[in-house]
Design an enzyme around this catalytic site. Structure first.
Site, PDB file in Angstrom:
ATOM      1  N   SER A  67       0.805  -1.221   0.000  1.00  0.00           N
ATOM      2  CA  SER A  67       0.000   0.000   0.000  1.00  0.00           C
ATOM      3  C   SER A  67       0.845   1.283   0.000  1.00  0.00           C
ATOM      4  O   SER A  67       1.647   1.489  -0.898  1.00  0.00           O
ATOM      5  CB  SER A  67      -0.938  -0.074   1.198  1.00  0.00           C
ATOM      6  OG  SER A  67      -1.846   0.962   1.187  1.00  0.00           O
ATOM      7  N   ASP A 284      -1.619   1.143  -3.665  1.00  0.00           N
ATOM      8  CA  ASP A 284      -2.352   0.013  -4.246  1.00  0.00           C
ATOM      9  C   ASP A 284      -3.777   0.404  -4.626  1.00  0.00           C
ATOM     10  O   ASP A 284      -4.611  -0.462  -4.896  1.00  0.00           O
ATOM     11  CB  ASP A 284      -2.342  -1.202  -3.308  1.00  0.00           C
ATOM     12  CG  ASP A 284      -3.027  -0.933  -1.979  1.00  0.00           C
ATOM     13  OD1 ASP A 284      -3.155   0.251  -1.613  1.00  0.00           O
ATOM     14  OD2 ASP A 284      -3.439  -1.897  -1.304  1.00  0.00           O
ATOM     15  N   ASP A 286      -6.407   1.617  -3.064  1.00  0.00           N
ATOM     16  CA  ASP A 286      -7.634   1.368  -2.300  1.00  0.00           C
ATOM     17  C   ASP A 286      -8.025   2.565  -1.433  1.00  0.00           C
ATOM     18  O   ASP A 286      -9.016   2.526  -0.721  1.00  0.00           O
ATOM     19  CB  ASP A 286      -7.560   0.074  -1.465  1.00  0.00           C
ATOM     20  CG  ASP A 286      -6.451   0.069  -0.444  1.00  0.00           C
ATOM     21  OD1 ASP A 286      -5.658   1.044  -0.404  1.00  0.00           O
ATOM     22  OD2 ASP A 286      -6.353  -0.903   0.322  1.00  0.00           O
ATOM     23  N   ARG A 511      -1.165   6.444  19.776  1.00  0.00           N
ATOM     24  CA  ARG A 511      -1.591   7.664  19.074  1.00  0.00           C
ATOM     25  C   ARG A 511      -2.496   8.497  19.965  1.00  0.00           C
ATOM     26  O   ARG A 511      -3.393   7.971  20.625  1.00  0.00           O
ATOM     27  CB  ARG A 511      -2.349   7.317  17.800  1.00  0.00           C
ATOM     28  CG  ARG A 511      -1.539   6.527  16.800  1.00  0.00           C
ATOM     29  CD  ARG A 511      -2.198   6.570  15.413  1.00  0.00           C
ATOM     30  NE  ARG A 511      -1.729   5.467  14.575  1.00  0.00           N
ATOM     31  CZ  ARG A 511      -0.556   5.445  13.968  1.00  0.00           C
ATOM     32  NH1 ARG A 511       0.269   6.466  14.097  1.00  0.00           N
ATOM     33  NH2 ARG A 511      -0.197   4.402  13.236  1.00  0.00           N
TER      34      ARG A 511
HETATM   35  P1  NG1 Z   1      -3.121   2.332  13.369  1.00  0.00           P
HETATM   36  O1  NG1 Z   1      -1.635   2.267  13.172  1.00  0.00           O
HETATM   37  O2  NG1 Z   1      -3.708   1.184  14.112  1.00  0.00           O
HETATM   38  O3  NG1 Z   1      -3.527   3.677  13.921  1.00  0.00           O
HETATM   39  C1  NG1 Z   1      -3.406   2.932  10.785  1.00  0.00           C
HETATM   40  C2  NG1 Z   1      -4.426   3.983  10.452  1.00  0.00           C
HETATM   41  C3  NG1 Z   1      -5.749   3.308  10.168  1.00  0.00           C
HETATM   42  C4  NG1 Z   1      -5.621   2.218   9.109  1.00  0.00           C
HETATM   43  C5  NG1 Z   1      -4.472   1.288   9.448  1.00  0.00           C
HETATM   44  C6  NG1 Z   1      -4.169   0.313   8.339  1.00  0.00           C
HETATM   45  C7  NG1 Z   1      -4.645   6.236  11.431  1.00  0.00           C
HETATM   46  C8  NG1 Z   1      -4.791   7.038  12.656  1.00  0.00           C
HETATM   47  N1  NG1 Z   1      -4.593   4.903  11.590  1.00  0.00           N
HETATM   48  O4  NG1 Z   1      -3.817   2.237  11.930  1.00  0.00           O
HETATM   49  O5  NG1 Z   1      -6.687   4.271   9.791  1.00  0.00           O
HETATM   50  O6  NG1 Z   1      -5.416   2.786   7.850  1.00  0.00           O
HETATM   51  O7  NG1 Z   1      -3.283   2.000   9.717  1.00  0.00           O
HETATM   52  O8  NG1 Z   1      -5.094  -0.713   8.336  1.00  0.00           O
HETATM   53  O9  NG1 Z   1      -4.596   6.767  10.320  1.00  0.00           O
HETATM   54 ZN    ZN Z   2      -3.791   0.931   0.288  1.00  0.00          ZN
END
Ligand code: NG1
Ligand code: ZN
Length: 534
Positions: A67, A284, A286, A511
């Site tokens: 991705s 990718d 999506d 986060r």
């Molecule tokens: P995490 O790393 O769990 O916060 C991030 C993105 C999700 C999603 C995933 C991939 C943010 C805050 N989080 O997740 O929206 O895209 O990666 O599945 O953008």
């Molecule tokens: Zn993607």
């Protein structure tokens, strides 16, 4: 048992690398530096074969992509028969396979899964796979083929595809002999389905103004170009930039949906033309985000929340015009959705909103509970799902006026235009262009529907991110004890304040998200909450 020795034999050519940590099949499958993935992809081949056998020989998909990650990474994920993400209970097996220490351990895991799930090892299995444009792709495809061969699957190599194209193909293969085939099970069928639905939706509308699409130097560039060719020259003017897939180092570099969303600025190579619509795909294809600049060249982002609001608004209007009363459109978001979007959708559009945990599979499942479920992550990954009974209701509805009739036809065309398996940047691009054409809106009119609350996302590295446990769709911390109360005390001091803390599922960090009435306050709230974590 011959199969087990085959598994061992082939596995010896794809040994597990020296890697301290464990491999984990997460929300994005396995994803890491490509040189660590050979054994992982081989083993996914084994598991995909078992999954197909378990599901009576239905075709399982395997996509090789990372991705929006940098070019040196790659990844692999499995696709279930209806084009959905791999069923969660199988993620555990994927993780176990990937971590087996030796060829014998792997063969044992393989046998154990087959036995536990009562899978007959001589039953037929079919797997379809594709990859993005990364340089490491072809070698990983050979590892995958070895896995499929060792386990005895029949397979089809669809070569370079976008992730949503593979999902489309998998669903199309598995519905081909049903009363309701999804589409022709190949790439050409995908373009034909999208372009005929787009033409139907755009009937009688003037040709939209030029759109600039940044393809992140990934697979979306050539695939969008192919779609435009099928659409024909006078339907849509698209200027595709960052479409160099030959120089693989350029992938996602200073461009693409993730870059634009996190940096809030134009990608490399985009000349700012006031009021023109821009879009960026990810590596990718999506995910998609839109944006524009005003006369003063100020940048405005139209992210997943804006797309969800636009789609929900249009569908709600069409449902109203159709005269069908018992169909419910709903929106699914995560806690990262901007608070203004949630307020707008609930209070202005009067459309219900569900909040789920991060990760597309959660949103997808929640969206399936609505007759028409719109789901988008703020980062631009999402789609609109029409339930089978909704399609039936639309198809059998007896309209009592031409207005009702055309609204119903429009809804049915939208269901064809919008990828029903997974978020699809190319399909979402056509959706947004069509809705804007129907409303005679440019990007600034779209943006005016509501104003984003200033927000700030901070990544905090902590000792142990697993100590952070949440409830209520990740909006409230239950552990470490007492922390949530401290966050609440801070939030109370800010107008429109909202903040939450959760462990990332994709990075070793926590986060912190905060929003408030002004930029300064949002920054300050995020900072103060971050300090609580130290
Ligand atoms: P995490 O790393 O769990 O916060 C991030 C993105 C999700 C999603 C995933 C991939 C943010 C805050 N989080 O997740 O929206 O895209 O990666 O599945 O953008
Ligand atoms: Zn993607």
């Amino acid at each position: 048992l011959q199969q087990l020795s085959q598994v061992e034999k082939f596995s010896s050519v794809h040994p597990r690398p020296d890697f301290d940590a464990d491999f984990t099949y997460g929300t994005a499958g396995f994803r890491m530096r490509a040189e660590l993935l050979d054994s992982v992809v081989f083993r996914v081949g084994l598991l995909a074969t078992l999954r197909s056998r378990k599901l009576d020989g239905e075709t399982i998909g395997v996509m090789i992509t990372a991705s929006h990650n940098p070019p040196e990474d790659n990844g692999v994920k499995m696709v279930d028969p209806q084009g959905e993400m791999l069923e969660a209970s199988w993620e555990v097996y994927a993780t176990r396979f990937a971590n087996a220490r030796s060829d014998e351990d792997l063969a044992r895991e393989y046998f154990n899964v087959a036995e536990t799930l009562k899978i007959k090892l001589d039953a037929p299995a079919k797997v379809a796979f594709g990859r993005d444009t990364r340089a490491s792709g072809p070698a990983l495809v050979s590892a995958l083929k070895d896995g499929l061969t060792a386990a005895g699957a029949e397979f089809s190599d669809f070569h370079v595809l976008t992730t949503p194209q593979l999902h489309y193909i998998v669903k199309s293969i598995n519905t081909a002999r049903s009363s309701n085939p999804y589409g022709e099970p190949n790439e050409a069928g995908y373009y034909r389905k999208l372009s005929s639905a787009f033409n139907a939706v755009m009937q009688g509308k003037p040709k939209p103004k030029l759109i600039t699409v940044d393809a992140a130097n990934g697979v979306g560039g050539p695939k969008l170009a192919e779609l435009l060719e099928v659409l024909g020259g006078d339907v849509l003017d698209v200027n595709i930039i960052n479409d160099d897939v030959a120089v693989t180092d350029k992938l996602n570099y200073q461009c693409g949906a993730d870059f634009v969303k996190t940096q809030q600025k134009l990608p490399l190579g985009a000349d700012p033309e006031p009021s023109q619509l821009y879009a960026s795909l990810d590596g990718d294809a999506d995910r998609i985000v839109f944006y524009y600049v005003d006369e003063a060249k100020k940048f405005y982002l139209l992210d997943g929340d804006k797309i969800a609001s636009l789609a929900a608004m249009f569908i709600q209007e069409l449902l109203g015009q159709s005269g069908i009363e018992d169909l419910q459109v709903g929106v699914v978001q995560t806690a990262y959705a901007n608070g203004s979007s949630t307020t707008f959708i609930q209070d202005v559009l009067k459309v219900p909103v569900t909040c789920t945990s991060t990760g597309v599979k959660h949103l997808h499942h929640a969206a399936q509970l609505y007759d028409i479920g719109v789901y988008f992550e703020a980062n631009g990954h999402g789609t609109v799902l029409f339930s089978p009974s909704t399609i039936k209701a639309l198809e059998t509805f007896e309209a009592s006026s031409p207005g009702q009739q055309s609204a119903v036809e429009m809804l049915l065309s939208l269901a064809d235009l919008i990828n029903q398996t997974v978020g699809d940047a190319i399909s979402d691009l056509l959706l947004v262009v069509a809705v804007l054409a129907h409303k005679s809106w440019g990007p600034s009119e779209w943006n005016l529907a509501y104003t984003d609350l200033p927000n700030r996302l901070v990544r905090v590295v902590v000792n142990n991110r697993f100590a952070f446990k949440t409830e209520d769709a990740e909006r409230r911390l239950v552990e470490p004890q007492g922390l949530q109360a401290q966050i609440n005390d801070l939030v109370k001091k800010y107008k429109f304040g909202r903040s939450f803390v959760r462990a990332s599922g994709t990075e070793d960090a926590v986060r912190v998200y905060a929003e408030a009435a002004t930029r300064l306050e949002a920054d300050e709230l995020a900072l103060k909450v971050s300090e609580l974590l130290k």
